[in-house]
Enzyme design. Structure first.
Site, PDB file in Angstrom:
ATOM      1  N   LEU A 153       0.845  -1.205   0.000  1.00  0.00           N
ATOM      2  CA  LEU A 153       0.000   0.000   0.000  1.00  0.00           C
ATOM      3  C   LEU A 153       0.880   1.256   0.000  1.00  0.00           C
ATOM      4  O   LEU A 153       0.781   2.106   0.881  1.00  0.00           O
ATOM      5  CB  LEU A 153      -0.975   0.002   1.184  1.00  0.00           C
ATOM      6  CG  LEU A 153      -2.190   0.904   0.984  1.00  0.00           C
ATOM      7  CD1 LEU A 153      -3.144   0.320  -0.048  1.00  0.00           C
ATOM      8  CD2 LEU A 153      -2.945   1.131   2.296  1.00  0.00           C
ATOM      9  N   GLY A 154       1.738   1.335  -1.014  1.00  0.00           N
ATOM     10  CA  GLY A 154       2.531   2.554  -1.216  1.00  0.00           C
ATOM     11  C   GLY A 154       1.702   3.541  -2.008  1.00  0.00           C
ATOM     12  O   GLY A 154       0.475   3.506  -1.993  1.00  0.00           O
ATOM     13  N   ARG A 155       2.408   4.409  -2.741  1.00  0.00           N
ATOM     14  CA  ARG A 155       1.707   5.459  -3.480  1.00  0.00           C
ATOM     15  C   ARG A 155       0.791   4.882  -4.551  1.00  0.00           C
ATOM     16  O   ARG A 155      -0.334   5.329  -4.724  1.00  0.00           O
ATOM     17  CB  ARG A 155       2.733   6.411  -4.101  1.00  0.00           C
ATOM     18  CG  ARG A 155       3.468   7.194  -3.031  1.00  0.00           C
ATOM     19  CD  ARG A 155       4.652   7.908  -3.608  1.00  0.00           C
ATOM     20  NE  ARG A 155       5.724   6.973  -3.927  1.00  0.00           N
ATOM     21  CZ  ARG A 155       7.008   7.224  -3.744  1.00  0.00           C
ATOM     22  NH1 ARG A 155       7.380   8.368  -3.246  1.00  0.00           N
ATOM     23  NH2 ARG A 155       7.925   6.339  -4.063  1.00  0.00           N
ATOM     24  N   ILE A 156       1.274   3.863  -5.266  1.00  0.00           N
ATOM     25  CA  ILE A 156       0.450   3.259  -6.325  1.00  0.00           C
ATOM     26  C   ILE A 156      -0.683   2.450  -5.702  1.00  0.00           C
ATOM     27  O   ILE A 156      -1.838   2.540  -6.135  1.00  0.00           O
ATOM     28  CB  ILE A 156       1.327   2.403  -7.271  1.00  0.00           C
ATOM     29  CG1 ILE A 156       2.286   3.316  -8.054  1.00  0.00           C
ATOM     30  CG2 ILE A 156       0.462   1.571  -8.217  1.00  0.00           C
ATOM     31  CD1 ILE A 156       3.346   2.596  -8.858  1.00  0.00           C
ATOM     32  N   ARG A 176       4.601  -4.123   4.543  1.00  0.00           N
ATOM     33  CA  ARG A 176       5.604  -4.453   5.567  1.00  0.00           C
ATOM     34  C   ARG A 176       5.092  -4.070   6.958  1.00  0.00           C
ATOM     35  O   ARG A 176       5.331  -4.747   7.937  1.00  0.00           O
ATOM     36  CB  ARG A 176       6.910  -3.704   5.291  1.00  0.00           C
ATOM     37  CG  ARG A 176       7.880  -4.536   4.475  1.00  0.00           C
ATOM     38  CD  ARG A 176       9.030  -3.695   4.030  1.00  0.00           C
ATOM     39  NE  ARG A 176       8.537  -2.535   3.286  1.00  0.00           N
ATOM     40  CZ  ARG A 176       9.303  -1.592   2.758  1.00  0.00           C
ATOM     41  NH1 ARG A 176      10.600  -1.644   2.913  1.00  0.00           N
ATOM     42  NH2 ARG A 176       8.787  -0.587   2.080  1.00  0.00           N
ATOM     43  N   ARG A 233       6.094  -6.228 -10.369  1.00  0.00           N
ATOM     44  CA  ARG A 233       7.184  -6.904 -11.060  1.00  0.00           C
ATOM     45  C   ARG A 233       6.844  -8.380 -11.193  1.00  0.00           C
ATOM     46  O   ARG A 233       6.279  -8.979 -10.264  1.00  0.00           O
ATOM     47  CB  ARG A 233       8.494  -6.763 -10.266  1.00  0.00           C
ATOM     48  CG  ARG A 233       9.134  -5.383 -10.344  1.00  0.00           C
ATOM     49  CD  ARG A 233       9.658  -5.082 -11.736  1.00  0.00           C
ATOM     50  NE  ARG A 233      10.298  -3.777 -11.834  1.00  0.00           N
ATOM     51  CZ  ARG A 233       9.698  -2.667 -12.266  1.00  0.00           C
ATOM     52  NH1 ARG A 233       8.428  -2.687 -12.638  1.00  0.00           N
ATOM     53  NH2 ARG A 233      10.358  -1.532 -12.351  1.00  0.00           N
ATOM     54  N   ASP A 257       0.576  -7.357 -16.245  1.00  0.00           N
ATOM     55  CA  ASP A 257       1.314  -6.374 -17.042  1.00  0.00           C
ATOM     56  C   ASP A 257       2.812  -6.667 -17.008  1.00  0.00           C
ATOM     57  O   ASP A 257       3.572  -6.049 -17.749  1.00  0.00           O
ATOM     58  CB  ASP A 257       1.053  -4.963 -16.496  1.00  0.00           C
ATOM     59  CG  ASP A 257       1.658  -3.873 -17.377  1.00  0.00           C
ATOM     60  OD1 ASP A 257       1.526  -3.974 -18.618  1.00  0.00           O
ATOM     61  OD2 ASP A 257       2.264  -2.919 -16.841  1.00  0.00           O
ATOM     62  N   GLU A 262      10.929 -10.672 -18.870  1.00  0.00           N
ATOM     63  CA  GLU A 262      10.403  -9.883 -19.994  1.00  0.00           C
ATOM     64  C   GLU A 262      11.454  -9.709 -21.086  1.00  0.00           C
ATOM     65  O   GLU A 262      12.626  -9.574 -20.759  1.00  0.00           O
ATOM     66  CB  GLU A 262       9.944  -8.511 -19.478  1.00  0.00           C
ATOM     67  CG  GLU A 262       8.770  -8.654 -18.537  1.00  0.00           C
ATOM     68  CD  GLU A 262       8.393  -7.337 -17.850  1.00  0.00           C
ATOM     69  OE1 GLU A 262       8.926  -6.280 -18.210  1.00  0.00           O
ATOM     70  OE2 GLU A 262       7.559  -7.388 -16.939  1.00  0.00           O
ATOM     71  N   HIS A 280       3.920  -4.824 -20.309  1.00  0.00           N
ATOM     72  CA  HIS A 280       4.506  -3.860 -19.360  1.00  0.00           C
ATOM     73  C   HIS A 280       4.237  -2.409 -19.804  1.00  0.00           C
ATOM     74  O   HIS A 280       5.183  -1.676 -20.125  1.00  0.00           O
ATOM     75  CB  HIS A 280       6.016  -4.108 -19.204  1.00  0.00           C
ATOM     76  CG  HIS A 280       6.576  -3.500 -17.942  1.00  0.00           C
ATOM     77  ND1 HIS A 280       7.612  -4.065 -17.232  1.00  0.00           N
ATOM     78  CD2 HIS A 280       6.242  -2.374 -17.272  1.00  0.00           C
ATOM     79  CE1 HIS A 280       7.897  -3.299 -16.184  1.00  0.00           C
ATOM     80  NE2 HIS A 280       7.075  -2.269 -16.193  1.00  0.00           N
ATOM     81  N   VAL A 281       2.972  -2.042 -19.780  1.00  0.00           N
ATOM     82  CA  VAL A 281       2.569  -0.727 -20.299  1.00  0.00           C
ATOM     83  C   VAL A 281       1.870   0.163 -19.258  1.00  0.00           C
ATOM     84  O   VAL A 281       1.326   1.211 -19.612  1.00  0.00           O
ATOM     85  CB  VAL A 281       1.635  -0.866 -21.529  1.00  0.00           C
ATOM     86  CG1 VAL A 281       2.386  -1.423 -22.712  1.00  0.00           C
ATOM     87  CG2 VAL A 281       0.403  -1.729 -21.213  1.00  0.00           C
TER      88      VAL A 281
HETATM   89  C1  8YV Z   1       8.799   1.837 -16.741  1.00  0.00           C
HETATM   90  C2  8YV Z   1       8.317   0.671 -14.629  1.00  0.00           C
HETATM   91  O1  8YV Z   1       8.122   2.460 -17.752  1.00  0.00           O
HETATM   92  O2  8YV Z   1       8.557   2.713 -13.494  1.00  0.00           O
HETATM   93  C3  8YV Z   1       8.794   1.512 -13.508  1.00  0.00           C
HETATM   94  O3  8YV Z   1       9.411   0.963 -12.579  1.00  0.00           O
HETATM   95  O4  8YV Z   1       8.338  -0.500 -14.575  1.00  0.00           O
HETATM   96  C4  8YV Z   1       7.771   1.321 -15.822  1.00  0.00           C
HETATM   97  O5  8YV Z   1       7.022   2.426 -15.447  1.00  0.00           O
HETATM   98  C5  8YV Z   1       9.670   0.923 -17.457  1.00  0.00           C
HETATM   99  O6  8YV Z   1      10.281   0.026 -16.658  1.00  0.00           O
HETATM  100  C6  8YV Z   1      10.642   1.785 -18.236  1.00  0.00           C
HETATM  101  O7  8YV Z   1      11.907   1.497 -18.009  1.00  0.00           O
END
Ligand code: 8YV
Length: 314
Positions: A153-156, A176, A233, A257, A262, A280-281
């Protein structure tokens, strides 16, 4: 004043490359036919390194740059940067937090809705010509009002919670530690969170500390009615266990994603309709990528003009 000499590791947005080349003495390592030989001969020339979350900077690269003072990385994740090796040498490490929170959270909700409602699968159904007077798309799963477990539960994670509240979802999280000032229920056990949740969304940082956090036991706790969404990740999930759980319907579905290796996506997933696969977008909008590029530039600029970073890796 001579321009600081910066090594560029991996490609960046063309507009960012152009700005960097104008402001600094930029050298693209990715253009070198023999990068190791180049670094051995000329690594001592560079005061800065510009990289990205995708390629990072490992201990060997940092060691090959004996005069390095600053690393500026495009991305919020720094699991591919050897921050400890940089710190040991007093090298400042900058990254691009916050500016991508909204777009990553938007995409997490998109994956959640797609996995639950089968948006991509239904689109394929229409394109295949399967929608006929005698054939309807199968019923799917409601998302509104369901239970959402957020891992990290960080910023994202908090931006995801805010959106999920608009879908009347009941929210609990694993982190954590409990986050101050947050009303959502803290659940310290990931297995318990998965057991409770209808949807488990991963928004935790990558790296050694979270490797394979989501394993077969967590997936089995999520169960045949549960969905997994991953915008953090690929390494956070035991991918082999996930492929097995999806193929054998031990979980209902997933929206992914990110992947362990990758751009490799496990072959077995390609044939499954209960998983949404994205390359990964999550941060990949013009607006967000421009803001990230600005921060990469500003981190270098303020470092060389004022000796500080705008956004330093914690
Ligand atoms: C990136 C990301 O766009 O910010 C991150 O950690 O995984 C993506 O937002 C990507 O890894 C670009 O390097």
């Amino acid at each position: 004043m001579t321009k600081p000499r910066i090594l560029q590791y991996g490609r960046l947005l063309p507009a960012l490359e152009a700005r960097l080349a104008e402001a600094f003495d930029l050298h693209p390592l990715w253009q070198e036919a023999e990068p190791a030989a180049f670094l051995a001969a000329r690594g001592g020339e560079f005061a800065g390194l510009v990289t990205s979350a995708a390629v990072g900077a490992d201990a060997a690269l940092i060691a090959a740059l004996p005069e390095l003072r600053v690393i500026s990385s495009f991305g919020v994740g720094f699991d591919k940067i050897d921050v400890a090796a940089a710190r040991q040498r007093g090298i400042a490490v900058g990254y691009t937090p916050d500016v991508l929170n909204d777009c990553v959270a938007d995409l997490a909700m998109g994956l959640l809705l797609d996995a639950a409602r089968g948006i991509s699968a239904a689109d394929r159904f229409v394109r295949r010509g399967d929608w006929t007077p005698h054939q309807r798309f199968p019923l799917t799963t409601r998302a509104s009002g369901k239970r959402l477990g957020i891992v990290g539960l960080g910023r994202i994670g908090q931006a995801i919670a805010k959106r999920a509240a608009g879908f009347d979802m009941e929210i609990a999280y694993m982190n954590r530690r409990a986050v101050d000032g947050v009303a959502h229920r803290f659940e310290p056990s990931l297995v318990e969170l998965a057991r409770w949740a209808d949807f488990l969304v991963l928004a935790v940082a990558g790296g050694a500390g979270t490797r394979h956090l989501v394993d077969a036991a967590v997936l089995d706790a999520l169960g045949p009615q549960g969905f997994l969404v991953n915008v953090s990740r690929g390494t956070v999930v035991d991918e082999a266990a996930l492929v097995d759980a999806l193929a054998n319907r031990r979980i209902a579905g997933a929206g992914l994603d990110v992947f362990e290796d990758e751009p490799h996506v496990p072959e077995a997933l390609l044939a499954l309709d209960n998983v949404v696969l994205l390359p990964h977008v999550a941060s990949g909008t013009n607006e967000t990528r421009e803001a990230m590029a600005q921060l990469v530039f500003d981190n270098l600029q303020t470092f060389f003009t004022q000796g500080r970073l705008v956004a330093a890796v914690p």
